[in-house]
Design an enzyme around this catalytic site. Structure first.
Site, PDB file in Angstrom:
ATOM      1  N   LYS A 141      34.797  44.790  41.217  1.00 35.09           N
ATOM      2  CA  LYS A 141      35.160  44.226  42.525  1.00 35.09           C
ATOM      3  C   LYS A 141      33.911  43.620  43.164  1.00 35.09           C
ATOM      4  CE  LYS A 141      37.587  45.624  46.813  1.00 35.09           C
ATOM      5  NZ  LYS A 141      38.150  46.765  47.570  1.00 35.09           N
TER       6      LYS A 141
ATOM      7  N   SER B 223      42.989  46.009  49.113  1.00 35.20           N
ATOM      8  CA  SER B 223      42.067  44.892  49.016  1.00 35.20           C
ATOM      9  C   SER B 223      41.561  44.618  47.613  1.00 35.20           C
ATOM     10  CB  SER B 223      40.861  45.143  49.929  1.00 35.20           C
ATOM     11  OG  SER B 223      40.118  46.258  49.473  1.00 35.20           O
TER      12      SER B 223
ATOM     13  N   SER C  28      43.268  50.741  49.257  1.00 33.34           N
ATOM     14  CA  SER C  28      42.862  49.502  48.588  1.00 33.34           C
ATOM     15  C   SER C  28      42.757  49.592  47.076  1.00 33.34           C
ATOM     16  CB  SER C  28      41.519  49.005  49.144  1.00 33.34           C
ATOM     17  OG  SER C  28      41.741  48.356  50.374  1.00 33.34           O
TER      18      SER C  28
END
Ligand SMILES: [Mg+2]
Ligand SMILES: [Zn+2]
Lengths: 480, 98, 486
Positions: free
Chosen positions: C80, C155, C179
Site C-alpha cells: 500500500k 482504504s 480499511s
C-alpha cells in the site's frame, strides 16, 4: 511618572526553557551538538517526515527528575505527553510534543540568595515539564532559511508562580535557577547559545490590590539583561496605560533589544488555539519510585544542603549564601581548602579577590580565575607567614595575568617574607639609632609612636619583614 | 430545518487554525458537511459518561525509554533531497510572519 | 501459454521455490505480466517497480539455489502506498506527496526485505487512508476485479484488488476503521487487522495513530499466518509496539475448532443489511457448529455509537498528523508571499475534499470550547465500546459477524454523501476502537457473484484463534470462491 509608579506593583511569572545536557535528542538518535553545519544533525524523525514515531530518551527523564528534586517538586509517577498544535516553518510536525495537563514535576520552590541586607525570598514553582525544541529560522530581507539541527533537542520548561515583583527579582530568580540547573548537571545554562531562554508574564496592579491585572507575555528573551530591560519597559508601559485610563491588552509581545521596546506579535492574533490532546504515539510515562530513588542517590549535594554545611563549618549565613550560589564557585572554594587551617580566610578571599576577577571577565568562572589549588597554596603561605597579605594580593593579580603558579610568582616578584630574627633586629637597631628623639618620646609615654617604628622597619626591609616578629623585637628593644 | 451546529464564521476560524485556504463554495460545502456530522455525533450525548474514564490509547502504559546515544550520522543531503526549495544546506521559505 | 505462477498461494509458491520447481524470476515475471494486462481496468497500483522487482528476484533465486532462503524468499508482494519505501516514491495517494521519495524504510518493509520478499509496486488507496472505496485517491479509483463498475473497497482497495486479481501473491494494507477488512470482503480475499500494537507502525504514514494498524491481504488464511509472523513483534522505533513474543502462527492452523465458543453479536445482524450477507454468515456459523464449535448470542450494546466516536477521534488525530504537510520540507509547495499563505495554498491544492473535510472536523473537535463536548466525550464512549467486548469475551473465544452490511457498491454511488459512506464501516470500526484483532475472509457470494466476507474477532493478541478458525472454515467451507472477471 515616578510618583505614580510607586503606587503600583508588578506581578511577574517566568517560563524558562532550558536545553538538557544529553548526547542525543529527545525522541531520536540525532546529536545535540551545538554549532554543526545546517541540517546536519537531522533525521526523518526530527524532520517530521511522514510515518515517523518518537521514542523517549531516558536521560531526559532522569535530568527532569533531578531538576525537580533540586527544586523540591513532586515527581509524578504517571504523566502523559501531549501535542501542542501550531504552524511555523521551524516546527516540522505542525505540533510540538510537550506535557500539558500532567507534567513530570509539580510544585516546588526556589529560594533566592540573600540580598545585601540579608533578605531571603522563596519563589514558588508551578511545574516543570519535558518538551522538544523547534528548529531555527534565519531571517533575510525577503525570505528565510530553516535549519532543523535544534529540532527535537530536549527541553524542560520551568514555570514559576507569579511571585516575582520586580525586574531585579526576576534577574535573581533566573541566576539562582541557572545555578541549580548547573548544580544537577541538567543544563549548561548558556544563554548565548539559546540553551536557556525565558518568557515573561507581566502585569501591574495597584499596591495592596488582590486581583491580578491583565498580563502580557514577552517572548524572545535570551539574556538576563534583556529580561530585566524588557520587564522594566513593560511595567512602565502598562502603568502608563492604566494611568491614562486605558486597558492593557492580553497579547504576546516580542522584545526588540535594539530599540529597547516590546511590540506585539502579529501571527499570535491571527489564530491562537493550541488544541492540546494526548500524544497517541507515546504511551504514558511511568516513573516508578525506584527510578526516583536511584536519581536521588546520584544527586550531588544541593545548594541548600551545602549552605547548611558551610554554616556548620563556621561560615556566616551571608558568606555561605554567596559561595553556594554558583556551583563552580563553591567547588572552587572547597578546592582551595586542603592544607589550610582557616577556611574563613579562604571564603573571604574567594568572595572578594576571586569573584572580582570573575565579574570583570567575559569568560566562564573556571576559565577566568587562577586554579583553586594555586590560590590555596598562596593562602597557605600567608598562614605560614611566609608572605604578607598584601604580598599575596600582589601575587594573585600577577597570577591572573600570567597564569603562573603561586610559588613561582612569589619567587619571581621577590615577595617572600623575612622572619630571620637577626636580620630584623639589625633593621630595628638601625631605625632606633636614626631616631633618638622619637625613641625618647615613646619611652616618655607616647605609645602611639609604636606604629611609626613598625612602618619604618618595614620600609627599611623593603616590605618583606614579618610584621609579627618586627613587633616582638621592637617592643623588646624599646622597653630595654 | 433543525438548528445549525456550526456557522460559516466558525468554519472560517477552523480553516485558519488548520491552514486551509477555502473558496466560498468550499466554505458552504464544508459547513453543510460538518453540520451533518456534528448533528450525527450528537447521539453520543444519549450516553451517560459521567463516571467513565476516557480511552486515549489501547496499548500498555509505560513508554519505553531508549539510552542516550547518538545513532544517526549526518546525512544532510538525503534529508534535503525532497526540499521544494533550498539554499546551501537550508530549507528556503518565503518571508516569515512572526 | 503463460505459466500463471501468479495464481499460486504463498504457501504453494514457497514450497515450489524451495524445491526449485519454479524460480522467483519466473514468478515475479508472471506477476508483472498480469499487472501489465490488468492495470488498465483495475488501477490497483500507483507505482510498479518492475526493474527493482526483477533484480530482487534474481537475488532471491541465488539464495534459494544456495539453500539459504528466509521465510518469504522470492514471494512478490504489493505494498500500500502508505508505507515509506526507501528510494521509491510514496504518495499516500495524495497530490501533496506526489513527488515524495522517503530516505528510509518502514519497519515492516525492512522486515519483509530481510525475509526475502519482493515488492512489485505501491498500491492505490484512499488519500491518507481516508475512505471506504479507494475513490478518494488523488490518482483515480481502483475498481473491483469481480465487477469493474464497482468499488474495490477502501482504504486499502488497491492491495485487495491486486491480490484478488493475482497481480501479486499477497499485499500490505492498513486498517484504521476497516480499511483492510472491508476491501478484503468486497474483493473476496483474506485480510487481517492484528491487535493494536502487535505490528510496528514506524514508517506507516499516520492517519489516526491510536487506531492505525498494519496487516496483510492474502489468498488464504495460511498465507496470512505466514506474513503476519514476519510483520509482528517489538520495534524499538515504535513506542506503542508490544514486546510480547510472536507465536508461530502457522502452527496454530490445526483445523480443530472443537469446543470453540463463537459469539454472535445481536447488533451485527440488523435490518437494512443485504439478506444474502446475513445468510452467508449464518451458513458459516452452521458450518462451525458441524465442526464441533458452539455458538452463543452476545450483545455489544454500544455498537450504534462507534461511528460517531470514531469520526471524532480519528479526525482529531488526523488533524494533527496531517499538519506536517505544510510545503516546507518535502512534497508539494504552492509559492506565496509569506509562510502562512504558503501553508494555506499548498494545503488547499494538495489535499482532496475528503481529507479537508476530516481535517476540518478534527480541528473543530479539538478547538477551544469544544474539546470536552466532542473529543473527550468520544474518548469516554471508546471506553464503553471496549468494555462491551471485554464482557462479551467472558462468554466466547471468538466473535463471528459480517464485515460490511452489503457487497461492493457501485463507483460514485456514495461519493456525494459522506455520512452514508461512513456508515458502511459500522461492523468494522468498533474493533479498531477496542484495539482488537479482526479478520475478513470470503464466506460466500451474492446473486451478482460479488464476494461476501465474514469477520472473525478475538480478544487482544488472540490472532491464533482467528487464524485457526479461519483456516478450519477454509478447509471445509461449502462454497467455492468465484474467479474474478478481470
Ligand atoms: Mg514551552
Ligand atoms: Zn533526528
Amino acid at each position: 511618572m515616578t510618583t505614580n509608579r510607586d503606587a503600583y506593583e508588578a506581578v511577574i511569572g517566568l517560563e524558562v526553557h532550558t536545553h538538557l545536557l544529553t548526547r542525543s535528542k529527545l525522541f531520536c538518535g540525532c546529536s545535540t551538538t551545538f554549532g554543526a553545519g545546517p541540517n546536519e544533525n537531522v533525521c526523518p524523525i526530527c524532520m517530521g517526515m511522514p510515518g515517523v514515531l518518537p521514542v523517549l530518551n531516558r536521560r531526559v527523564v532522569e535530568l527532569a527528575i533531578r531538576t525537580g528534586l533540586a527544586a523540591h517538586s513532586t515527581i509524578a509517577p504517571y504523566s502523559i505527553f501531549d501535542r501542542k498544535s501550531y504552524f511555523y516553518p521551524d516546527l516540522p510536525k505542525g505540533y510540538q510534543i510537550s506535557q500539558y495537563e500532567t507534567p513530570i514535576c509539580k510544585g516546588g520552590y526556589i529560594d533566592l540568595p540573600p540580598t545585601e541586607n540579608g533578605d531571603t525570598r522563596r519563589i514558588g514553582l508551578t511545574r516543570i515539564h519535558i518538551e522538544e525544541d523547534a528548529g531555527k529560522n534565519i531571517h533575510h530581507e525577503s525570505y528565510s532559511l530553516v535549519d532543523f539541527n535544534r529540532s527535537g533537542v530536549p527541553l524542560i520548561e520551568i514555570v514559576s508562580e507569579p511571585d516575582l515583583r520586580s525586574a531585579e527579582d526576576a534577574g535573581a530568580y533566573l541566576r539562582q535557577l541557572r545555578a541549580i540547573l548547573r548544580y544537577v548537571d541538567a543544563s549548561d545554562g548558556k544563554m548565548e547559545e539559546g540553551s536557556f531562554r525565558c518568557d515573561c508574564n507581566v502585569s501591574v496592579r495597584k499596591r495592596g490590590a488582590k486581583e491580578y491585572g491583565v498580563r502580557t507575555e514577552i517572548k524572545n528573551l535570551n539574556s538576563f539583561r534583556f529580561v530585566e530591560d524588557a520587564i522594566e519597559y513593560e511595567v512602565d508601559r502598562q502603568i502608563a496605560i492604566v494611568e491614562s485610563g486605558g486597558k492593557v491588552a492580553q497579547e504576546t509581545h516580542l522584545w526588540d533589544p535594539a530599540r529597547k521596546e516590546t511590540r506585539p506579535m502579529r501571527s499570535k492574533e491571527y489564530a491562537n488555539d493550541y488544541r492540546y490532546f494526548p500524544e497517541p504515539d507515546l504511551p504514558p510515562l511511568v516513573v516508578p519510585a525506584e527510578m526516583v530513588e536511584k536519581v536521588r542517590a546520584s544527586m550531588p549535594e544541593l545548594p541548600a544542603d551545602r549552605k547548611a554545611r558551610y554554616v556548620r563549618e563556621g561560615l556566616t549565613e551571608y558568606e555561605a549564601g554567596v559561595l553556594i550560589a554558583d556551583r563552580d564557585v563553591a567547588d572552587y572554594f572547597e578546592a582551595t581548602l586542603p592544607g589550610l587551617k582557616n577556611r574563613k580566610s579562604a571564603a573571604n578571599w574567594v568572595m572578594t579577590e576571586v569573584l572580582r576577577v570573575a565579574r570583570d571577565s567575559d569568560q566562564l568562572f573556571v576559565e577566568a580565575v587562577p586554579p583553586a589549588n594555586e590560590v590555596g597554596a598562596l593562602l597557605q603561605m600567608v598562614e605560614a607567614q611566609k608572605i604578607s597579605l598584601n604580598a599575596a594580593k600582589t601575587a594573585f593579580a600577577a597570577m591572573v595575568k600570567s597564569g603562573k603558579g603561586a610559588e613561582a610568582t612569589i619567587a619571581e616578584l621577590g615577595l617572600a617574607q623575612v622572619s630571620d630574627e637577626s636580620a630584623i633586629a639589625a633593621a630595628c637597631d638601625k631605625v632606633l639609632a636614626a631616631e633618638p628623639e622619637k625613641v625618647a618620646e615613646y619611652r616618655a609615654g607616647r605609645d602611639k609612636l609604636f606604629g611609626f617604628f613598625v612602618g619604618a622597619v618595614m620600609k627599611a626591609m623593603g616590605g618583606k619583614g614579618n610584621p609579627k616578629v618586627i613587633n616582638e623585637i621592637l617592643r623588646a628593644k624599646l622597653a630595654g | 430545518m433543525p438548528e445549525s451546529k456550526i456557522t460559516l464564521e466558525q468554519v472560517r476560524h477552523v480553516a485558519l487554525l488548520a491552514r486551509l485556504e477555502l473558496s466560498p463554495q468550499d466554505e458552504d460545502r464544508l459547513r453543510a458537511d460538518m453540520d451533518e456530522m456534528l448533528a450525527y455525533v450528537d447521539k453520543l450525548n444519549e450516553l451517560d459518561t459521567k463516571n467513565i474514564a476516557p480511552t486515549t490509547q489501547v496499548g500498555e502504559a509505560g513508554t519505553p525509554m531508549r539510552d542516550d546515544e547518538v545513532t544517526n550520522q549526518p546525512a544532510a543531503d538525503a534529508m534535503l533531497a525532497n526540499a521544494p526549495s533550498r539554499e546551501r544546506g537550508y530549507f528556503k521559505v518565503p518571508k516569515i510572519i512572526e | 501459454m503463460p505459466s500463471e505462477l501468479n495464481k499460486l498461494t504463498i504457501a504453494e509458491a514457497s514450497a515450489k521455490l524451495r524445491a526449485r520447481e519454479i524460480t522467483a524470476t519466473q514468478l515475479t515475471r508472471d506477476c508483472l505480466e498480469r499487472i501489465a494486462a490488468a492495470e488498465p481496468k483495475l488501477h490497483a497500483f500507483l507505482t510498479v517497480c518492475e526493474k527493482e522487482a526483477l533484480e530482487k528476484a534474481h537475488a532471491a533465486d541465488a539464495r534459494l539455489d544456495a539453500g539459504k532462503a528466509p521465510a518469504l524468499c522470492g514471494i512478490p508482494l504489493g505494498i500500500k502506498d502508505i508505507y515509506a519505501t526507501k528510494g521509491v516514491r510514496t504518495t499516500c495517494a495524495s497530490r501533496i506527496l506526489e513527488t515524495f521519495v522517503p530516505p528510509f524504510d518502514a519497519t515492516v518493509i525492512e522486515r519483509l526485505r530481510t525475509d526475502g520478499a519482493i515488492f512489485v509496486g505501491k498500491t492505490n488507496m484512499d488519500e491518507f487512508a481516508m475512505g471506504s472505496s479507494t475513490e478518494n485517491s488523488a490518482f483515480g479509483a481502483t475498481t473491483n476485479p469481480h465487477d469493474t463498475e464497482r468499488v474495490a473497497g477502501g482504504s486499502s482497495g488497491g492491495s485487495a484488488a491486486a491480490v484478488a486479481a493475482h497481480e501479486c501473491l499477497g499485499a500490505l494494507g492498513t486498517d484504521t476503521g476497516g480499511s483492510i477488512r472491508e476491501p478484503a470482503s468486497f474483493c473476496g480475499v483474506v485480510g487481517i487487522k492484528p491487535t493494536y500494537s502487535r505490528v510496528s507502525r514506524y514508517g506507516v504514514i499516520a492517519f489516526a495513530s491510536s487506531l492505525d494498524q498494519v496487516g496483510p491481504f492474502t489468498k488464504s488464511v495460511r498465507d496470512a499466518a505466514i506474513i503476519l509472523r514476519t510483520l509482528a513483534g517489538r520495534d524499538p522505533r515504535d513506542s506503542t509496539c508490544s514486546a510480547r513474543p510472536v507465536p508461530d502462527y502457522e502452527s496454530a492452523l490445526t483445523g480443530d475448532v472443537k469446543g470453540l465458543r463463537i459469539g454472535v453479536p445481536r447488533e451485527y445482524f440488523v435490518e437494512g443489511m443485504q439478506p444474502e450477507v446475513e445468510k452467508a454468515v449464518r451458513a458459516a456459523l452452521k458450518n462451525y457448529e458441524s465442526l464441533g464449535a458452539s455458538t452463543v448470542e452476545i450483545t455489544l450494546p454500544h455498537t450504534g455509537y462507534a461511528i460517531a466516536a470514531y469520526y471524532l477521534l480519528a479526525t482529531a488525530e488526523a488533524s494533527a498528523n496531517l499538519a506536517r504537510y505544510d510545503g516546507i520540507r518535502y512534497g508539494l509547495r504552492v509559492n506565496a508571499e509569506n509562510n502562512i499563505a504558503l501553508n494555506e495554498t499548498t494545503r488547499a491544492k494538495g489535499f482532496g475534499a475528503e481529507v479537508k473535510r476530516r481535517i476540518m472536523l478534527g480541528t473543530f473537535a479539538l478547538s477551544a470550547g469544544y474539546y470536552d463536548a466532542y473529543y473527550l466525550k468520544a474518548q469516554k464512549v471508546r471506553t464503553l465500546i471496549r468494555n462491551d467486548f471485554e464482557r462479551a469475551f467472558e462468554k466466547c473465544d471468538l466473535i463471528v459477524a459480517p464485515v460490511v452490511p452489503t457487497t461492493a457498491f457501485k463507483l460514485g454511488e456514495k461519493m456525494n454523501d459522506p455520512l452514508t459512506m461512513y456508515l458502511s464501516d459500522i461492523f468494522t470500526i468498533s474493533v479498531n476502537l477496542a484495539g482488537l484483532p479482526g479478520m475478513s475472509m470470503p464466506c460466500g457470494h451474492d446473486s451478482k457473484n460479488l464476494p461476501i466476507g465474514m469477520q472473525l474477532i478475538a480478544p487482544p493478541f488472540a490472532e491464533e484463534t482467528i487464524l485457526r478458525a479461519g483456516d478450519a472454515f477454509e478447509r471445509t467451507g461449502s462454497f467455492k470462491p468465484r474467479t474474478p472477471v478481470v
